[in-house]
Design a protein around this motif. Structure first.
Motif, PDB file in Angstrom:
ATOM      1  N   VAL A 239      17.571   3.087  -9.186  1.00  0.00           N
ATOM      2  CA  VAL A 239      17.185   3.969  -8.297  1.00  0.00           C
ATOM      3  C   VAL A 239      17.171   3.359  -6.907  1.00  0.00           C
ATOM      4  CG1 VAL A 239      15.626   5.013 -10.337  1.00  0.00           C
ATOM      5  CG2 VAL A 239      14.653   2.891  -8.491  1.00  0.00           C
ATOM      6  N   ILE A 240      16.721   4.465  -6.014  1.00  0.00           N
ATOM      7  CA  ILE A 240      16.566   4.039  -4.672  1.00  0.00           C
ATOM      8  C   ILE A 240      15.132   3.864  -4.161  1.00  0.00           C
ATOM      9  CG2 ILE A 240      16.954   4.682  -2.121  1.00  0.00           C
ATOM     10  CD1 ILE A 240      19.241   6.700  -3.322  1.00  0.00           C
ATOM     11  N   GLY A 241      14.661   3.027  -3.649  1.00  0.00           N
ATOM     12  CA  GLY A 241      13.374   2.954  -3.080  1.00  0.00           C
ATOM     13  C   GLY A 241      12.439   2.092  -4.086  1.00  0.00           C
ATOM     14  N   ASP A 242      12.887   1.424  -4.997  1.00  0.00           N
ATOM     15  CA  ASP A 242      12.168   0.573  -5.808  1.00  0.00           C
ATOM     16  C   ASP A 242      11.520  -0.576  -5.302  1.00  0.00           C
ATOM     17  OD1 ASP A 242      11.090   0.059  -8.531  1.00  0.00           O
ATOM     18  OD2 ASP A 242      12.373  -1.759  -8.609  1.00  0.00           O
ATOM     19  N   TRP A 243      11.884  -0.943  -4.059  1.00  0.00           N
ATOM     20  CA  TRP A 243      11.482  -1.936  -3.229  1.00  0.00           C
ATOM     21  C   TRP A 243      10.098  -1.620  -2.922  1.00  0.00           C
ATOM     22  CZ3 TRP A 243       9.174  -0.608   1.515  1.00  0.00           C
ATOM     23  CH2 TRP A 243       9.956   0.448   2.041  1.00  0.00           C
ATOM     24  N   LYS A 244       9.526  -0.371  -2.987  1.00  0.00           N
ATOM     25  CA  LYS A 244       7.934  -0.051  -2.803  1.00  0.00           C
ATOM     26  C   LYS A 244       7.017  -0.590  -3.755  1.00  0.00           C
ATOM     27  CE  LYS A 244       9.426   4.228  -0.414  1.00  0.00           C
ATOM     28  NZ  LYS A 244       9.134   5.678  -0.184  1.00  0.00           N
ATOM     29  N   ASN A 245       7.741  -0.965  -5.003  1.00  0.00           N
ATOM     30  CA  ASN A 245       6.872  -1.413  -6.123  1.00  0.00           C
ATOM     31  C   ASN A 245       6.610  -2.855  -6.060  1.00  0.00           C
ATOM     32  OD1 ASN A 245       6.634   1.164  -6.973  1.00  0.00           O
ATOM     33  ND2 ASN A 245       8.594   1.052  -8.100  1.00  0.00           N
ATOM     34  N   ASN A 246       7.296  -3.560  -4.877  1.00  0.00           N
ATOM     35  CA  ASN A 246       7.364  -5.130  -4.899  1.00  0.00           C
ATOM     36  C   ASN A 246       7.116  -5.523  -3.594  1.00  0.00           C
ATOM     37  OD1 ASN A 246       9.146  -6.133  -7.560  1.00  0.00           O
ATOM     38  ND2 ASN A 246       9.565  -4.053  -6.916  1.00  0.00           N
ATOM     39  N   PHE A 247       7.295  -5.070  -2.442  1.00  0.00           N
ATOM     40  CA  PHE A 247       7.050  -5.359  -1.200  1.00  0.00           C
ATOM     41  C   PHE A 247       5.474  -5.102  -0.767  1.00  0.00           C
ATOM     42  CE2 PHE A 247      11.451  -5.498  -0.784  1.00  0.00           C
ATOM     43  CZ  PHE A 247      11.986  -6.299   0.134  1.00  0.00           C
ATOM     44  N   SER A 248       5.208  -6.293  -0.178  1.00  0.00           N
ATOM     45  CA  SER A 248       3.842  -5.958   0.582  1.00  0.00           C
ATOM     46  C   SER A 248       4.057  -5.451   2.188  1.00  0.00           C
ATOM     47  CB  SER A 248       3.262  -7.440   0.796  1.00  0.00           C
ATOM     48  OG  SER A 248       3.787  -8.362   1.708  1.00  0.00           O
ATOM     49  N   ASP A 249       2.996  -5.018   2.758  1.00  0.00           N
ATOM     50  CA  ASP A 249       3.582  -4.546   3.992  1.00  0.00           C
ATOM     51  C   ASP A 249       3.986  -5.550   4.911  1.00  0.00           C
ATOM     52  OD1 ASP A 249       2.190  -2.193   3.208  1.00  0.00           O
ATOM     53  OD2 ASP A 249       0.065  -2.451   3.939  1.00  0.00           O
ATOM     54  N   ASP A 250       3.686  -6.967   4.613  1.00  0.00           N
ATOM     55  CA  ASP A 250       3.749  -7.678   5.726  1.00  0.00           C
ATOM     56  C   ASP A 250       5.528  -8.226   5.370  1.00  0.00           C
ATOM     57  OD1 ASP A 250       1.554  -7.991   6.982  1.00  0.00           O
ATOM     58  OD2 ASP A 250       0.678  -9.952   6.071  1.00  0.00           O
ATOM     59  N   GLN A 251       5.661  -7.985   4.153  1.00  0.00           N
ATOM     60  CA  GLN A 251       7.406  -8.376   3.539  1.00  0.00           C
ATOM     61  C   GLN A 251       7.973  -7.158   4.316  1.00  0.00           C
ATOM     62  OE1 GLN A 251       6.634  -8.613  -0.443  1.00  0.00           O
ATOM     63  NE2 GLN A 251       6.379 -10.850  -0.596  1.00  0.00           N
ATOM     64  N   SER A 252       7.658  -6.132   3.885  1.00  0.00           N
ATOM     65  CA  SER A 252       8.375  -4.968   4.581  1.00  0.00           C
ATOM     66  C   SER A 252       8.655  -4.842   6.009  1.00  0.00           C
ATOM     67  CB  SER A 252       7.677  -3.426   4.051  1.00  0.00           C
ATOM     68  OG  SER A 252       8.419  -2.670   4.451  1.00  0.00           O
ATOM     69  N   ARG A 253       7.455  -5.340   6.901  1.00  0.00           N
ATOM     70  CA  ARG A 253       7.715  -5.178   8.191  1.00  0.00           C
ATOM     71  C   ARG A 253       8.664  -6.480   8.644  1.00  0.00           C
ATOM     72  NH1 ARG A 253       2.201  -3.692   8.445  1.00  0.00           N
ATOM     73  NH2 ARG A 253       1.383  -5.954   8.071  1.00  0.00           N
TER      74      ARG A 253
END
Length: 273
Positions: A239-253
């Motif tokens: 799927v697209i966007g599964d990263w949202k289930n793993n990344f913290s806000d700091d990691q995403s930034r």
């Protein structure tokens, strides 16, 4: 799994011994070869299945070189030896594959008439898919945590090299060579359109009916049902966007900042959802 570095790129010793990289320096490319290029966990097996189905619709069904798994030219298969040796005498057209950065490609590839297809995926989903994949491989030391692996991937301390070095190495060739660039996210959102694009590039036209046959056989859910137990490790969510289930806000930034730094003014962009 032991590793080594060659020209700054990390490789798994058992799967890609140094002798294989040497072997590729004299690997003969045919003008009718099809080379599928991917960074690990960006849709390698999916792309191979799509091309396999396109070839099948044109009557090419030789399982010796269109089997269930891509022919990664840099790898050694257990009990079979280097793939580059195995496929030397394979009938044309050969469907080849590689995770190699551009600087490790066989010297004759870019100057040939061979068709080169590069499939890319957004770095956040690639990182998550890689993390879960390594947890399924018994011979590989499982990452201690997602947090440590996310830092490792961001730093580029990865097998087959840093994500952006790999992607940009090929992207810089977009106007100079016979290369088709595809995106994993585009395939997820409109697979029929991407199959038609691939057919056109490979000069293997298919009717709309046959395109739908290819699409039906290569939708993620269809493949997951037919892949068999041995290949389940290569399919997870798709799927697209599964990263949202793993990344913290700091990691995403942190990943967003690197994305902007590395891809600014390159014309290369990715979709993240």
């Amino acid at each position: 799994m032991p590793t080594y570095k060659e020209r700054g790129v990390m490789f798994p010793s058992d799967v890609v011994p140094r002798s294989n990289l040497e072997l590729l320096k004299t690997f003969d490319i045919r003008d009718d070869d099809i080379m599928l290029i991917t960074y690990p966990k960006t849709g390698s097996w999916w792309l191979h299945q799509v091309v396999k189905q396109i070839m099948a619709q044109q009557g090419v069904q030789d399982e010796k070189y269109l089997g269930d798994f891509p022919n990664f030219i840099e790898m050694t298969l257990r009990d079979k030896g280097p793939v580059a040796e195995m496929i030397k005498t394979a009938p044309s057209p050969r469907v080849l594959a590689t995770h190699l950065p551009v600087e490790f490609l066989p010297p004759g590839l870019l100057g040939s008439k061979a068709k080169i297809v590069v499939l890319m995926r957004n770095p956040k989903d690639t990182a998550v898919s890689t993390f879960h994949f390594w947890q399924k491989i018994p011979d590989v030391k499982t990452p201690e945590s997602w947090e440590s692996f996310a830092e490792q991937f961001l730093a580029g301390d990865c097998l087959w090299g840093p994500f952006y070095d790999h992607a940009l190495g090929y992207w810089k060739l977009k106007d100079k060579h016979n290369i088709l660039f595809l995106k994993y996210e585009d395939m997820k959102k409109d697979l029929p359109a991407e199959v038609k694009k691939l057919c056109s590039f490979l000069e293997k036209p298919l009717s709309d009916e046959k395109v739908q046959t290819v699409v039906g056989a290569t939708q993620f859910d269809s493949m997951k049902k037919t892949v068999g137990e041995k290949r389940q490790m290569f399919t997870r969510k798709g799927v697209i966007g599964d990263w949202k289930n793993n990344f913290s806000d700091d990691q995403s930034r942190a990943y967003d900042e690197q994305y902007r730094e590395r891809l600014s003014n390159t014309g290369l962009e990715f979709q993240f959802e």
